[in-house]
Scaffold this motif. Structure first.
Motif, PDB file in Angstrom:
ATOM      1  N   LYS A 184       0.834  -1.203   0.000  1.00  0.00           N
ATOM      2  CA  LYS A 184       0.000   0.000   0.000  1.00  0.00           C
ATOM      3  C   LYS A 184       0.868   1.252   0.000  1.00  0.00           C
ATOM      4  CE  LYS A 184      -3.686   2.293   2.625  1.00  0.00           C
ATOM      5  NZ  LYS A 184      -4.578   2.218   3.825  1.00  0.00           N
ATOM      6  N   ALA A 185       1.965   1.216   0.766  1.00  0.00           N
ATOM      7  CA  ALA A 185       2.869   2.368   0.806  1.00  0.00           C
ATOM      8  C   ALA A 185       3.529   2.589  -0.547  1.00  0.00           C
ATOM      9  CB  ALA A 185       3.933   2.152   1.883  1.00  0.00           C
ATOM     10  N   ILE A 186       3.888   1.510  -1.229  1.00  0.00           N
ATOM     11  CA  ILE A 186       4.515   1.626  -2.553  1.00  0.00           C
ATOM     12  C   ILE A 186       3.539   2.241  -3.549  1.00  0.00           C
ATOM     13  CG2 ILE A 186       5.419   0.296  -4.504  1.00  0.00           C
ATOM     14  CD1 ILE A 186       6.577  -1.671  -2.416  1.00  0.00           C
ATOM     15  N   ARG A 187       2.301   1.798  -3.523  1.00  0.00           N
ATOM     16  CA  ARG A 187       1.290   2.391  -4.408  1.00  0.00           C
ATOM     17  C   ARG A 187       1.114   3.875  -4.095  1.00  0.00           C
ATOM     18  NH1 ARG A 187      -1.466  -2.532  -3.430  1.00  0.00           N
ATOM     19  NH2 ARG A 187      -2.771  -1.503  -1.868  1.00  0.00           N
ATOM     20  N   GLY A 188       1.173   4.220  -2.794  1.00  0.00           N
ATOM     21  CA  GLY A 188       1.030   5.619  -2.406  1.00  0.00           C
ATOM     22  C   GLY A 188       2.161   6.480  -2.943  1.00  0.00           C
ATOM     23  N   LEU A 189       3.377   5.938  -2.987  1.00  0.00           N
ATOM     24  CA  LEU A 189       4.506   6.695  -3.535  1.00  0.00           C
ATOM     25  C   LEU A 189       4.288   6.991  -5.011  1.00  0.00           C
ATOM     26  CD1 LEU A 189       7.564   4.886  -1.888  1.00  0.00           C
ATOM     27  CD2 LEU A 189       6.391   6.964  -1.143  1.00  0.00           C
ATOM     28  N   ALA A 190       3.825   5.991  -5.757  1.00  0.00           N
ATOM     29  CA  ALA A 190       3.559   6.203  -7.188  1.00  0.00           C
ATOM     30  C   ALA A 190       2.435   7.215  -7.376  1.00  0.00           C
ATOM     31  CB  ALA A 190       3.212   4.875  -7.857  1.00  0.00           C
ATOM     32  N   ALA A 191       1.423   7.158  -6.508  1.00  0.00           N
ATOM     33  CA  ALA A 191       0.313   8.112  -6.607  1.00  0.00           C
ATOM     34  C   ALA A 191       0.788   9.548  -6.374  1.00  0.00           C
ATOM     35  CB  ALA A 191      -0.786   7.745  -5.606  1.00  0.00           C
ATOM     36  N   ARG A 192       1.881   9.703  -5.643  1.00  0.00           N
ATOM     37  CA  ARG A 192       2.442  11.036  -5.393  1.00  0.00           C
ATOM     38  C   ARG A 192       3.375  11.475  -6.520  1.00  0.00           C
ATOM     39  NH1 ARG A 192       2.306  13.202  -0.343  1.00  0.00           N
ATOM     40  NH2 ARG A 192       4.367  14.131  -0.625  1.00  0.00           N
ATOM     41  N   GLY A 193       3.549  10.626  -7.540  1.00  0.00           N
ATOM     42  CA  GLY A 193       4.343  11.011  -8.700  1.00  0.00           C
ATOM     43  C   GLY A 193       5.730  10.421  -8.767  1.00  0.00           C
ATOM     44  N   LEU A 194       6.127   9.654  -7.757  1.00  0.00           N
ATOM     45  CA  LEU A 194       7.437   9.035  -7.816  1.00  0.00           C
ATOM     46  C   LEU A 194       7.428   7.853  -8.784  1.00  0.00           C
ATOM     47  CD1 LEU A 194       7.494  10.603  -5.022  1.00  0.00           C
ATOM     48  CD2 LEU A 194       9.183   8.916  -4.306  1.00  0.00           C
ATOM     49  N   GLY A 195       8.575   7.556  -9.340  1.00  0.00           N
ATOM     50  CA  GLY A 195       8.735   6.350 -10.147  1.00  0.00           C
ATOM     51  C   GLY A 195       9.348   5.265  -9.284  1.00  0.00           C
TER      52      GLY A 195
END
Length: 261
Positions: A184-195
């Motif tokens: 869930k945290a990894i998905r959240g990072l991508a949602a914030r624009g990180l690759g």
């Protein structure tokens, strides 16, 4: 993604060590807000590829670019500002506080003899808070569970301020509940624009989290592209040398199973 400069790009990359090539002809592009999953059996060179992308090993051919700049022309601090790394686990005898460990990421933009100040501390605290683990700031890292440690390592990568994060099997040693939390945290990072560039042994995890997949077999790349197109039963059967069945679950997710399931 045409016309957009990738955060991480490999062009005709050959990797290896001791002068021996393990993988060749590797091409990949990681963009803002995307999760790219690397899959392949043990021993094919995934870790060597990661180390090359991070600049820890020189390429034996081709090139790596970070934010459009050739990796070969970047210093270590410049690489750290573009690409953060999250290892599979953290084994340390030192009883650092979680905040101290995260500060190591926040301090990568400082000079070699500079000490972290209020700005770096605020950045580290914000990274812990973003992942919902601000209450662990003063906890000793040696007393945390495996899942908590992995979240702290994620916070360190966030505090580093890089736009891309490379993760080497970030949930491999975790139990089911912590795998869910870290995913869930990894998905959240991508949602914030990180690759996010993530190595995983679990096709289900790649199908759940990934936007693109890179299948690596001995010698090079078997296939690359969108998860649903690339991760076919035939390709995974070839990749892992066992019969693999692919199912589309009612909620739209893909599930992969082997002969013993």
């Amino acid at each position: 993604m045409g016309g957009v400069t990738p955060l991480v790009e490999a062009r005709g990359l050959a990797v290896g060590h001791g002068g021996r090539t393990i993988l060749s002809g590797v091409g990949l592009s990681l963009h803002h807000g995307r999760i790219l999953c690397l899959l392949g059996p043990n021993g094919v060179g995934k870790t060597t590829l990661f180390r090359t992308l991070l600049g820890l090993l020189p390429p034996l051919g081709g090139e790596v670019l970070l934010g459009g700049s050739p990796l070969a022309g970047l210093g270590r601090s410049q690489v750290a500002q573009r690409l953060a790394y999250v290892p599979q686990s953290l084994a340390t005898p030192f009883a650092w506080r979680a905040l101290d460990l995260v500060l190591m990421g926040a301090a990568t933009r400082l000079g070699p003899f500079a000490r972290p100040g209020p700005a770096e501390t605020a950045r580290a605290e914000a990274a812990l808070a973003l992942l919902g683990i601000g209450d662990l700031a003063t906890a000793e890292i040696t007393r945390l569970s495996g899942g908590q440690r992995q979240m702290v390592l994620l916070a360190r990568a966030i505090a580093q301020g890089a736009e891309a994060i490379a993760m080497d099997e970030p949930t491999a040693s975790l139990d089911f509940a912590n795998r869910i939390r870290v995913g869930k945290a990894i998905r959240g990072l991508a949602a914030r624009g990180l690759g996010v560039l993530m190595c995983t042994h679990d096709p289900d995890q790649a199908a759940e989290l990934g936007d693109e997949a890179l299948l690596i077999e001995r010698g090079g790349v078997l296939a690359a592209g969108p998860v649903a197109e690339v991760m076919t039963a035939a390709r995974l059967t070839r990749l892992y040398d066992i019969p693999v069945r692919r199912e589309a679950l009612p909620e739209g997710r893909l599930h992969f199973s082997g002969p013993s399931d």
